[in-house]
Design a protein around this motif. Structure first.
Motif, PDB file in Angstrom:
ATOM      1  N   LEU A  70     -15.221  15.656   6.040  1.00 25.77           N
ATOM      2  CA  LEU A  70     -15.516  14.561   6.175  1.00 25.77           C
ATOM      3  C   LEU A  70     -16.581  14.451   6.294  1.00 25.77           C
ATOM      4  CD1 LEU A  70     -14.219  17.253   9.614  1.00 25.77           C
ATOM      5  CD2 LEU A  70     -13.051  15.456   8.195  1.00 25.77           C
ATOM      6  N   HIS A  72     -19.835  11.115   7.831  1.00 28.35           N
ATOM      7  CA  HIS A  72     -20.513  10.539   8.769  1.00 28.35           C
ATOM      8  C   HIS A  72     -21.824   9.542   8.129  1.00 28.35           C
ATOM      9  CE1 HIS A  72     -20.495   8.161  12.709  1.00 28.35           C
ATOM     10  NE2 HIS A  72     -21.899   8.244  12.819  1.00 28.35           N
ATOM     11  N   THR A  80     -20.373   1.787  11.168  1.00 28.90           N
ATOM     12  CA  THR A  80     -21.132   3.010  11.588  1.00 28.90           C
ATOM     13  C   THR A  80     -20.155   2.911  10.268  1.00 28.90           C
ATOM     14  OG1 THR A  80     -19.078   3.323  12.962  1.00 28.90           O
ATOM     15  CG2 THR A  80     -22.094   4.143  13.518  1.00 28.90           C
ATOM     16  N   ASP A  82     -16.941   6.566   8.539  1.00 32.33           N
ATOM     17  CA  ASP A  82     -16.450   7.255   8.361  1.00 32.33           C
ATOM     18  C   ASP A  82     -15.450   7.546   7.234  1.00 32.33           C
ATOM     19  OD1 ASP A  82     -17.152   8.565  10.662  1.00 32.33           O
ATOM     20  OD2 ASP A  82     -16.943   6.092  11.776  1.00 32.33           O
ATOM     21  N   SER A 301     -22.465  15.164   5.863  1.00 30.50           N
ATOM     22  CA  SER A 301     -20.967  15.590   5.350  1.00 30.50           C
ATOM     23  C   SER A 301     -20.982  17.200   5.820  1.00 30.50           C
ATOM     24  CB  SER A 301     -20.703  14.785   3.674  1.00 30.50           C
ATOM     25  OG  SER A 301     -21.927  15.702   3.186  1.00 30.50           O
TER      26      SER A 301
END
Length: 306
Positions: A70, A72, A80, A82, A301
């Motif tokens: 994951l 961001h 943003t 993602d 991350s």
């Protein structure tokens, strides 16, 4: 309205090129993953996590197990980015990874009477297949990407293909080298207007030396794209006692000022997702280059192997 939205997309996608011609689908230029970003963006021959599959699909193979990542990245002007990727080994067949990349922009207010603010967002679905191709540590991979961009009520969709390879030299301390061709596909069309995809070729090298339990990694990258732009990047990573990682890197391109980046990471084991699960928490300080200076952004991350 379209001119303002297009300008915002261009600025948010990266340093604005002054090259002849333009391309669409700027999300296809995005690099995500705090480890590689902190090393200047030298992803192409840097195995480790799943962030590198955007730069070289062959990097899905050396992960060597089930993995989840994951990321961001809060960018400039309220946008943003993602990233979610899941990797799964397929035994002797190879490795598979499924990736979702989303970029959300704040609404654009054109100050035009009677006209609503414009919503702008991009999305990408990617399937990657990679496998080991030589006993000496060679890997190859391909990715299929479905891209969609939305500006107000207008939408555009396109398919693109990536292909890449990763190899290494012989000896006790091998030199890894990678090459990839990205964003091969038909122009992305908004109504009757078509824009070519940001076709690019990347090449890179990385080298690691271990003084147990410490490790030093150096990486370098060179990227050429269809806009007649090039980008050179390099970075260093020092891992102390196998846990604390410190990173620094830099990059420069033909049409943008040079930038530097810094970052850190922490590695540990936990039984939360399995008895042998490894966790990698990473952070990167990523300046955003402009002709008149830069604006700092921060990337985060989480990568888990289990």
């Amino acid at each position: 309205m379209r001119m303002l939205a297009a300008f915002f997309l261009l600025v948010a996608g990266g340093p604005a090129p002054a090259a002849p011609g333009t391309t669409g689908a700027n999300l296809l230029k995005v690099e995500v993953g705090a480890r590689g970003q902190a090393m200047g963006g030298a992803f192409t021959a840097l195995p480790g996590d799943l962030g590198g599959v955007l730069a070289n699909p062959a990097l899905a193979s050396p992960v060597g197990g089930r993995a989840l990542m994951l990321a961001h990245w809060p960018g400039i002007a309220g946008l943003t980015t993602d990233f979610l990727s899941y990797g799964l080994p397929l035994g002797g067949v190879g490795s598979w990874a499924g990736t979702v990349l989303l970029r959300q922009f704040p609404q654009i207010d054109n100050d035009v009477s009677g006209e609503d603010p414009v919503d702008v967002n991009d999305g990408l679905l990617m399937m990657t297949f990679a496998r080991r191709v030589t006993r000496a540590g060679g890997h190859a991979g391909v990715s299929v990407k479905l891209f969609n961009t939305t500006i107000g009520t207008q939408k555009a969709t396109s398919l693109a293909l990536d292909a890449g390879a990763l190899g290494q030299s012989g000896g006790k301390i091998p030199l890894r080298f990678g090459v990839a061709v990205l964003n091969v596909g038909n122009p992305i069309k908004n109504e009757s207007v078509g824009e070519r995809l940001p076709l690019a070729v990347r090449g890179g090298m990385s080298w690691s030396r271990q003084w147990f339990p410490h490790q030093l990694t150096a990486a370098a990258d060179l990227k050429f794209d269809v806009e007649q732009n090039y980008r050179a990047a390099g970075g260093l990573e020092w891992v102390q006692t196998g846990r604390l990682a410190l990173r620094a890197g830099g990059a420069f391109s033909r049409y943008a000022p040079g930038t530097v980046a810094f970052g850190a990471g922490w590695r540990f084991r936990s039984t939360l997702l399995g008895p042998e699960a490894e966790y990698f928490l990473d952070y990167a300080y990523v300046p955003f280059a402009f002709a008149g200076g830069s604006q700092a952004t921060h990337s985060f991350s989480v990568f888990v192997k289990f």
